[in-house]
Design a protein around this motif. Structure first.
Motif, mmCIF file in Angstrom:
data_model
loop_
_atom_site.group_PDB
_atom_site.id
_atom_site.type_symbol
_atom_site.label_atom_id
_atom_site.label_comp_id
_atom_site.label_asym_id
_atom_site.label_seq_id
_atom_site.Cartn_x
_atom_site.Cartn_y
_atom_site.Cartn_z
ATOM 1 N N GLY A 52 0.838 -1.186 0.000
ATOM 2 C CA GLY A 52 0.000 0.000 0.000
ATOM 3 C C GLY A 52 0.870 1.232 0.000
ATOM 4 N N GLN A 53 0.401 2.293 0.642
ATOM 5 C CA GLN A 53 1.161 3.531 0.691
ATOM 6 C C GLN A 53 1.088 4.148 2.077
ATOM 7 O OE1 GLN A 53 -0.504 5.619 -2.818
ATOM 8 N NE2 GLN A 53 1.526 5.375 -3.724
ATOM 9 N N ALA A 54 2.069 4.996 2.359
ATOM 10 C CA ALA A 54 2.155 5.643 3.668
ATOM 11 C C ALA A 54 2.359 7.136 3.503
ATOM 12 C CB ALA A 54 3.300 5.049 4.484
ATOM 13 N N THR A 55 1.638 7.914 4.302
ATOM 14 C CA THR A 55 1.849 9.350 4.421
ATOM 15 C C THR A 55 2.411 9.600 5.817
ATOM 16 O OG1 THR A 55 -0.440 9.598 5.159
ATOM 17 C CG2 THR A 55 -0.001 9.918 2.814
ATOM 18 N N TRP A 56 2.525 10.871 6.206
ATOM 19 C CA TRP A 56 3.045 11.146 7.546
ATOM 20 C C TRP A 56 2.274 12.269 8.221
ATOM 21 C CZ3 TRP A 56 4.952 16.005 8.629
ATOM 22 C CH2 TRP A 56 5.366 16.798 7.544
ATOM 23 N N THR A 57 2.396 12.317 9.536
ATOM 24 C CA THR A 57 1.740 13.321 10.359
ATOM 25 C C THR A 57 2.641 13.652 11.542
ATOM 26 O OG1 THR A 57 -0.212 13.786 11.741
ATOM 27 C CG2 THR A 57 0.552 11.526 11.680
ATOM 28 N N THR A 58 2.423 14.799 12.147
ATOM 29 C CA THR A 58 3.138 15.130 13.382
ATOM 30 C C THR A 58 2.327 14.711 14.600
ATOM 31 O OG1 THR A 58 2.216 17.370 13.313
ATOM 32 C CG2 THR A 58 4.417 17.047 12.374
ATOM 33 N N ILE A 120 -1.613 3.856 5.273
ATOM 34 C CA ILE A 120 -1.333 4.169 6.671
ATOM 35 C C ILE A 120 -0.771 5.575 6.792
ATOM 36 C CG2 ILE A 120 -0.938 1.761 7.317
ATOM 37 C CD1 ILE A 120 2.074 2.297 7.120
ATOM 38 N N ASN A 121 -0.811 6.106 8.002
ATOM 39 C CA ASN A 121 -0.286 7.440 8.281
ATOM 40 C C ASN A 121 0.730 7.332 9.413
ATOM 41 O OD1 ASN A 121 -0.264 10.192 7.631
ATOM 42 N ND2 ASN A 121 -1.672 10.698 9.281
ATOM 43 N N LEU A 122 2.009 7.373 9.071
ATOM 44 C CA LEU A 122 3.090 7.226 10.036
ATOM 45 C C LEU A 122 3.385 8.549 10.738
ATOM 46 C CD1 LEU A 122 5.513 5.232 7.725
ATOM 47 C CD2 LEU A 122 4.479 4.304 9.809
ATOM 48 N N HIS A 123 3.892 8.459 11.969
ATOM 49 C CA HIS A 123 4.430 9.672 12.573
ATOM 50 C C HIS A 123 5.639 10.103 11.750
ATOM 51 C CE1 HIS A 123 6.526 12.378 15.332
ATOM 52 N NE2 HIS A 123 5.332 12.596 15.854
ATOM 53 N N ARG A 124 5.889 11.386 11.700
ATOM 54 C CA ARG A 124 6.989 11.919 10.886
ATOM 55 C C ARG A 124 8.321 11.245 11.222
ATOM 56 N NH1 ARG A 124 10.743 16.275 10.725
ATOM 57 N NH2 ARG A 124 10.752 17.393 8.717
#
Length: 236
Positions: A52-58, A120-124
């Motif tokens: 899949g793919q992953a983005t990031w967030t703080t 998914i959304n990983l921590h930065r």
């Protein structure tokens, strides 16, 4: 080579955290207008690695799981509300975008509305630990459930202890070694972990001794077994 030793009769394993937060609006996430491959429910239920793919967030102060983004030195992730994964579960994430396909182990602390099941959304910090520049925004990943570690709660407990002891390293792999029944009131479990930082990789062996009748930790110890520059899955 050195070792760390913790001892105490009143230490309880805190695997999923005891954080209580009031409900508040969901934290903002970075979103990108790209398409994502979908996987069937049967495929998910078999708990096999999926792409899949992953983005990031703080991250933020409040999560839907009640577990802070700072857990395990920010090696944390939010998953889709439609995914089969649960709060507190451990996932291995492999970066398919960059050479070397770096891996990390993350803990699920939040969910994201509107994401497909394989996004998914990983921590930065976790995003960068995969060798990805935040300016990329989104990377291709492989999501690998960790049923062995989920099954072995003491292995997960040791994972958190080692993560705290090596704050500048990321735990990239683990392996259950053995369980020894020392006495009717003492059981010893042994695990091995790989931690990574830059060019340095360390194999660490950890032991936890606990009372199987009360689930109280009696002692914890771990030591570095070897340093090596190149991570290789064949070590396990």
């Amino acid at each position: 080579m050195w070792s760390n030793y913790y001892h105490g009769s009143n230490i309880y394993p805190n695997i999923y955290g005891t954080y209580q937060y009031p409900t508040c609006p969901k934290q903002p996430y970075y979103d990108y207008n790209t398409s994502y491959p979908q996987d069937t429910t049967d495929y998910w239920n078999r708990q096999r690695p999926i792409r899949g793919q992953a983005t990031w967030t703080t991250g933020g102060q409040v999560t839907k799981c009640g577990i802070p983004w700072s857990k395990n030195e920010f090696m944390t992730v939010a998953v889709s509300e439609n995914s089969p994964y649960k709060c507190g579960q451990t996932l291995k994430i492999r970066n398919l975008t960059s050479p070397g396909q770096r891996e990390i182990i993350v803990t699920i602390v939040d969910t994201v509305a509107g994401y497909p099941a394989n996004k998914i959304n990983l921590h930065r910090n976790a995003f960068m630990a995969l060798g990805a520049n935040p300016s990329m925004g989104v990377i291709n990943v492989e999501i690998i459930p960790s049923p062995e570690l989920e099954k072995e709660k003491w292995g997960k407990y040791l994972l958190e202890v080692i993560g705290t002891a090596y704050p500048s390293y990321q735990v990239t792999d683990f392996h259950f070694i053995r369980k020894t029944h020392v006495s009717p009131t003492q059981t010893k479990e042994t695990y091995e972990y790989i931690v990574h930082s830059g060019q340095d990789n360390i194999r660490i062996q950890g032991n936890v001794v606990y009372n199987p009748n009360t689930d109280r930790v009696i002692s914890i110890d771990f030591k570095e077994m070897e340093h090596f520059e190149r991570y290789d899955n064949l070590y396990f």
